[in-house]
Design a protein around this motif. Structure first.
Motif, PDB file in Angstrom:
ATOM      1  N   PRO A   1       6.432 -40.985 -70.706  1.00  0.00           N
ATOM      2  CA  PRO A   1       6.324 -39.690 -71.393  1.00  0.00           C
ATOM      3  C   PRO A   1       5.432 -39.763 -72.626  1.00  0.00           C
ATOM      4  O   PRO A   1       5.886 -39.663 -73.774  1.00  0.00           O
ATOM      5  N   VAL A   2       4.157 -39.945 -72.383  1.00  0.00           N
ATOM      6  CA  VAL A   2       3.183 -40.091 -73.464  1.00  0.00           C
ATOM      7  C   VAL A   2       2.361 -38.812 -73.550  1.00  0.00           C
ATOM      8  O   VAL A   2       1.858 -38.313 -72.538  1.00  0.00           O
ATOM      9  N   GLY A   3       2.234 -38.266 -74.740  1.00  0.00           N
ATOM     10  CA  GLY A   3       1.475 -37.028 -74.902  1.00  0.00           C
ATOM     11  C   GLY A   3       1.412 -36.610 -76.349  1.00  0.00           C
ATOM     12  O   GLY A   3       1.357 -37.454 -77.257  1.00  0.00           O
TER      13      GLY A   3
ATOM     14  N   TRP B   1      -4.716 -48.462 -76.429  1.00  0.00           N
ATOM     15  CA  TRP B   1      -4.815 -47.825 -75.121  1.00  0.00           C
ATOM     16  C   TRP B   1      -3.612 -48.126 -74.235  1.00  0.00           C
ATOM     17  O   TRP B   1      -3.498 -47.569 -73.153  1.00  0.00           O
ATOM     18  N   ASN B   2      -2.732 -49.030 -74.687  1.00  0.00           N
ATOM     19  CA  ASN B   2      -1.607 -49.456 -73.859  1.00  0.00           C
ATOM     20  C   ASN B   2      -0.255 -49.243 -74.530  1.00  0.00           C
ATOM     21  O   ASN B   2       0.753 -49.747 -74.035  1.00  0.00           O
ATOM     22  N   ILE B   3      -0.220 -48.503 -75.633  1.00  0.00           N
ATOM     23  CA  ILE B   3       1.042 -48.294 -76.341  1.00  0.00           C
ATOM     24  C   ILE B   3       1.027 -46.934 -77.026  1.00  0.00           C
ATOM     25  O   ILE B   3      -0.022 -46.467 -77.486  1.00  0.00           O
ATOM     26  N   ALA B   4       2.184 -46.292 -77.040  1.00  0.00           N
ATOM     27  CA  ALA B   4       2.383 -45.065 -77.799  1.00  0.00           C
ATOM     28  C   ALA B   4       3.806 -45.099 -78.334  1.00  0.00           C
ATOM     29  O   ALA B   4       4.657 -45.850 -77.828  1.00  0.00           O
ATOM     30  N   ALA B   5       4.073 -44.295 -79.352  1.00  0.00           N
ATOM     31  CA  ALA B   5       5.373 -44.398 -80.010  1.00  0.00           C
ATOM     32  C   ALA B   5       5.874 -43.042 -80.473  1.00  0.00           C
ATOM     33  O   ALA B   5       5.103 -42.109 -80.710  1.00  0.00           O
TER      34      ALA B   5
ATOM     35  N   ALA C   1       9.041 -47.090 -78.522  1.00  0.00           N
ATOM     36  CA  ALA C   1       7.658 -47.384 -78.129  1.00  0.00           C
ATOM     37  C   ALA C   1       7.567 -47.382 -76.615  1.00  0.00           C
ATOM     38  O   ALA C   1       8.506 -47.779 -75.912  1.00  0.00           O
ATOM     39  N   PHE C   2       6.448 -46.912 -76.118  1.00  0.00           N
ATOM     40  CA  PHE C   2       6.162 -46.898 -74.679  1.00  0.00           C
ATOM     41  C   PHE C   2       4.961 -47.809 -74.452  1.00  0.00           C
ATOM     42  O   PHE C   2       3.899 -47.608 -75.043  1.00  0.00           O
ATOM     43  N   VAL C   3       5.130 -48.809 -73.616  1.00  0.00           N
ATOM     44  CA  VAL C   3       4.106 -49.842 -73.424  1.00  0.00           C
ATOM     45  C   VAL C   3       3.818 -49.970 -71.936  1.00  0.00           C
ATOM     46  O   VAL C   3       4.737 -50.087 -71.116  1.00  0.00           O
TER      47      VAL C   3
ATOM     48  N   ILE D   1      11.780 -50.499 -76.483  1.00  0.00           N
ATOM     49  CA  ILE D   1      10.556 -50.386 -75.690  1.00  0.00           C
ATOM     50  C   ILE D   1      10.891 -49.868 -74.295  1.00  0.00           C
ATOM     51  O   ILE D   1      11.830 -50.343 -73.651  1.00  0.00           O
ATOM     52  N   THR D   2      10.129 -48.893 -73.840  1.00  0.00           N
ATOM     53  CA  THR D   2      10.217 -48.407 -72.462  1.00  0.00           C
ATOM     54  C   THR D   2       8.976 -48.848 -71.710  1.00  0.00           C
ATOM     55  O   THR D   2       7.853 -48.702 -72.209  1.00  0.00           O
TER      56      THR D   2
END
Length: 409
Positions: free
Chosen positions: A206-208, A286-290, A295-297, A183-184
């Motif tokens: 780095p979410v996109g 809305w608060n996590i992407a992977a 995973a980015f939280v 997790i980042t």
């Protein structure tokens, strides 16, 4: 003025102490001062001043286009299509001609100046407002004039949101020392005050386009890793500090009609042995992407400790289930949530399969207590009508918890 325009002008007084004035743009013109000259500048409330969701700078079209795309990343397909059209309109310079409402901000020392000084570079801001709810606060996307993301800032606007901004600052400081292998979390870039209110600046993850929603397996790995931010402790519910604290929170509700059924349900839950650890507190899409490996939280303002392991999984799943309707969604969650808690990953963290319904009931009691303390129903939050769906679901879970413990014994 309606409630939203009143909120918008009040928000302008927080961000720009010189104040803001709502008005209309002239057809065929692109008004707006330069952010460098210290003069009057203009912002676009989108989609309108009567229903603002984002506030975008008129004079910095590349920054505005990037902000639209960033704020729409976790929305529905329909919202993303609308955002794509708006992004194109800003990139081409047409948006100020199509969107007539303006928020005009006078000269003076503004939040842009404060953030630029804190980060030692000039930044342009776009503001995410979001729908009405008790914890509604501005989230500022910080960009270069060319549209490159620098970070995010949050500002408290009332007692609740100020408390949450301060809590997230402490959470990011705590998480910077934690071991989260997959997790980042955002780095804390700056903390301080603006206009007498707490200010938090964090870097952008780095979410996109290369990230996606977590798979169920990734979600559970995140839940277990977050729970281990502090050592997980397994003990009977009756002996846990968590139960005592939850009972105190219910008592603090006073004589509300929901207090009695919440207290009665807590008192009648079986004394199951449960694992207690940390939880994010608001883990949703809305608060996590992977990515496949990470995973980015973000949004750690409700990080808490000594909570039953599995709460984060239940919270994420509930918010997924109710996307197309609260009542059918809750009915589905009663099954899918239980399956998540019976997964071997959660079992390895110490949760016995026979305790799943007890944890689900505790989660609903905790959620109801939070909503009532925060007065979410009064603010219009869709899930906050506790007596409409939560209390009936809780009654069924209380009985299921007793049966599960009996069968497991």
């Amino acid at each position: 003025m309606n409630g939203e325009t009143t909120y918008l002008t009040g928000l302008a007084e927080v961000l720009w102490p010189c104040g803001g004035l709502l008005g209309r743009g002239e057809p065929g013109t692109v008004p707006g001062g330069s952010a460098k000259d210290g003069g009057t500048r203009a912002y676009l409330p989108v989609p309108s001043a009567h229903d603002p969701r984002v506030i975008l700078p008129v004079a910095d079209r590349y920054a505005a286009a990037r902000a639209v795309a960033a704020f729409a990343q976790r929305h529905s397909v329909r919202e993303r299509l609308r955002a794509a059209a708006l992004t194109t309109a800003f990139a081409s310079g047409l948006a100020p001609l199509l969107l007539r409402d303006r928020l005009h901000v006078g000269p003076g020392h503004t939040i842009e100046h404060e953030l630029s000084a804190a980060l030692d570079r000039r930044v342009v801001i776009a503001v995410h407002v979001g729908p009405p709810r008790a914890n509604r606060k501005p989230v500022l996307l910080l960009l270069t004039p060319a549209g490159r993301t620098v970070g995010y800032a949050k500002i408290g606007v009332n007692e609740l949101t100020s408390r949450l901004v301060r809590a997230e600052t402490r959470a990011l400081e705590r998480l910077a020392q934690a071991r989260l292998p997959e997790i980042t979390v955002p780095r804390l870039l700056h903390e301080g005050e603006w206009n007498g209110r707490p200010l938090l600046v964090q870097d952008a993850l780095p979410v996109g386009a290369q990230t996606h929603l977590p798979t169920p397996r990734q979600l559970l790995r995140c839940v277990v890793q977050i729970s281990a931010v502090e050592p997980v402790r397994v003990q009977p519910l009756s002996q846990s500090p968590y139960r005592a604290a939850l009972a105190e929170r219910i008592a603090a509700l006073g004589e509300r009609p929901e207090t009695t059924p919440l207290r009665a349900c807590l008192d009648r839950l079986p004394d199951a042995r449960l694992p207690f650890g940390a939880w994010h507190g608001d883990l949703t899409r809305w608060n996590i992407a992977a990515t496949p490996r990470r995973a980015f939280v973000w949004d750690w303002e409700r990080l808490d400790f000594g909570v039953p392991v599995g709460f984060d999984a239940l919270h994420y799943e509930l918010n997924e289930c109710v996307q197309n309707g609260v009542h059918p969604g809750v009915h589905r969650w009663l099954d899918t949530g239980a399956r998540l808690l019976r997964d071997p990953l959660v079992a390895a963290a110490g949760l016995a399969p026979g305790a799943a319904a007890t944890v689900m009931a505790l989660y609903l009691i905790d959620l109801a207590t939070r909503y009532l303390h925060d007065r979410q129903a009064e603010a219009g939050a869709s899930l906050a009508a506790v007596d409409d769906w939560l209390l009936p679901a809780l009654a069924g879970l209380r009985d299921r918890a007793a049966r599960e413990i009996h069968d497991a014994g």
